[in-house]
Design a protein around this motif. Structure first.
Motif, PDB file in Angstrom:
ATOM      1  N   ALA A 281     -53.945  12.445  86.304  1.00  0.00           N
ATOM      2  CA  ALA A 281     -54.688  11.133  86.063  1.00  0.00           C
ATOM      3  C   ALA A 281     -54.089  10.932  84.310  1.00  0.00           C
ATOM      4  O   ALA A 281     -54.077   9.892  84.091  1.00  0.00           O
ATOM      5  CB  ALA A 281     -55.811  11.335  86.182  1.00  0.00           C
ATOM      6  N   TRP A 282     -53.308  11.415  83.535  1.00  0.00           N
ATOM      7  CA  TRP A 282     -52.774  11.373  82.656  1.00  0.00           C
ATOM      8  C   TRP A 282     -51.501  10.304  82.632  1.00  0.00           C
ATOM      9  O   TRP A 282     -51.482   8.668  81.841  1.00  0.00           O
ATOM     10  CB  TRP A 282     -53.021  12.633  81.750  1.00  0.00           C
ATOM     11  N   ALA A 287     -48.914   5.246  82.125  1.00  0.00           N
ATOM     12  CA  ALA A 287     -47.935   3.893  83.710  1.00  0.00           C
ATOM     13  C   ALA A 287     -49.002   3.072  83.051  1.00  0.00           C
ATOM     14  O   ALA A 287     -47.957   1.648  82.895  1.00  0.00           O
ATOM     15  CB  ALA A 287     -47.847   4.405  84.475  1.00  0.00           C
ATOM     16  N   LEU A 288     -50.296   2.939  83.061  1.00  0.00           N
ATOM     17  CA  LEU A 288     -51.010   1.737  82.870  1.00  0.00           C
ATOM     18  C   LEU A 288     -51.005   0.870  81.697  1.00  0.00           C
ATOM     19  O   LEU A 288     -50.732  -0.284  81.527  1.00  0.00           O
ATOM     20  CB  LEU A 288     -52.408   1.705  83.192  1.00  0.00           C
TER      21      LEU A 288
END
Length: 300
Positions: A281-282, A287-288
Motif C-alpha cells: 500500500a505504501w 508510485a502515484l
C-alpha cells in the motif's frame, strides 16, 4: 575520568574488526577518557575471536550464534563502563568522538543519551556517499523516534543506568532491534542531546542484514505497532506512527528497486509486496506521487 565501554558484536567480520577495535582504543588518547573494548564473537565461522585477542586489554567473549542483540546483551552484562556504545564490527569511530561525548555529559548531567553523525561509506572506506544522524531529539524524543529512527547504533552513547529502566536489546527481533531499543529508552523518560562533534563511520556492505528487505520490513512493522502501546489513546503516537510507516516504507524503495533490477527480480519483488500488504500500500502511494528517495541525507 569518563569510562566508556565499547561493545562490538562480530559475525563474519574478522577482516574488518581491526579498524573497529583500533578506532575505539584510539579514543583513550584524549584526556579524561578511559575505554573498555569488549568483542563478542557470535559463533562466527571465521577467526574474528583470534583477531580480537591480538589486542592487549580487549575482552573477547565467545558464544554460540544467537544474533546481534544477544551478543550486545552479553557484552553489556560483562561491561563496567559508565557510558555504553554499540559498535558493529564493520563500522568505526572518528578520533575525538568520546571526548565530545564526555564534554556533553559533563556539561549537562541530566542528559542520558548523546548522539552525533555517521558518514556512510562502502567497503573501501574511501568515498562518503551519505550521512546519518543530525536530528535533534531534545524535545519529545519518543514521538520523534517513533516517526523514524535517528541513525545506526554507532552514532549513540548512553548512560549505563538508563538500561535499568529501559532493559536490554530484544533478542527476538531479527532487525530494527536498535530502533526498538532507543524507543524504549525514550519511553523511560531519558533525555537526549545532539552533539555535532561526535563523528563515526557506517559501512554499507553487499549482502548485509540491512539489505534483507522482508526481514527489515516485518520487524520494523512490529516495532512501530507495539511502540504505540507506551501511551494509551495518544494522538501524538498515532500521528508519529503514521509518519514512521511513511519514512520506513520510503527507505525500502532503493532495496526494492535493486531486487527488481536483478535477474528474475520482478517476480521476487512482487512476491514480497503481496506477502506484505502494508508495504504494498505504501509503495503504491509513493508510485502515484512519483516519490523517490533512499532515507539518507546525501552529501554534496
Amino acid at each position: 575520568m569518563a569510562t566508556f565501554s565499547v561493545i562490538i558484536p562480530s559475525y563474519k567480520q574478522a577482516h574488518l574488526l581491526p579498524k573497529a577495535i583500533e578506532s575505539a582504543l584510539l579514543q583513550a588518547q584524549d584526556a579524561d577518557v578511559e575505554v573498555e573494548v569488549i568483542v563478542v564473537d557470535d559463533g562466527s565461522p571465521d577467526n574474528g575471536a583470534e583477531v580480537a585477542s591480538r589486542y592487549e586489554g580487549v575482552t573477547v567473549i565467545r558464544q554460540a550464534n544467537a544474533g546481534v542483540s544477544a551478543a550486545r546483551n552479553r557484552g553489556i552484562l560483562r561491561s563496567t563502563g559508565r557510558f555504553l556504545m554499540f559498535l558493529d564490527g564493520d563500522d568505526f569511530l572518528r578520533p575525538g568522538m568520546f571526548a565530545a561525548a564526555a564534554r556533553a555529559f559533563a556539561r549537562n548531567p541530566e542528559v542520558d543519551v548523546v548522539h552525533g553523525f555517521a558518514d556512510v561509506v562502502e567497503e573501501d572506506d574511501e568515498v562518503v556517499v551519505a550521512e546519518f544522524g543530525g536530528r535533534d531529539l531534545t524535545v519529545d524524543p519518543f514521538h520523534s523516534l517513533l516517526s523514524g529512527n535517528a541513525g545506526p547504533p554507532v552514532i549513540f552513547v548512553v548512560r549505563r543506568e538508563v538500561l535499568a529502566r529501559a532493559g536490554l536489546f530484544d533478542a527476538s527481533l531479527r532487525s530494527c532491534e536498535d530502533w526498538d531499543f532507543w524507543l524504549r529508552i525514550a519511553a523511560s523518560g531519558a533525555k537526549f542531546e545532539l552533539v555535532p562533534d561526535m563523528r563515526s563511520v557506517y559501512r554499507v556492505l553487499p549482502g548485509s542484514l540491512s539489505k534483507n528487505l522482508e526481514v527489515m520490513w516485518r520487524t520494523g512493522e512490529e516495532v512501530l505497532q507495539r511502540s504505540t502501546r507506551s501511551h494509551h489513546d495518544c494522538r501524538a503516537c498515532r500521528e508519529a506512527q503514521r509518519a514512521g510507516f511513511r519514512a520506513f516504507s520510503l527507505s525500502m524503495r532503493p532495496l526494492l528497486r535493486d531486487i527488481v533490477r536483478a535477474p528474475g527480480g520482478a517476480m521476487r519483488g512482487a512476491g514480497i509486496l503481496l506477502r506484505n500488504p502494508r508495504l504494498l500500500a505504501w509503495q503504491l502511494r509513493w508510485a502515484l506521487k512519483g516519490g523517490l528517495g533512499n532515507g539518507w541525507r546525501n552529501r554534496k
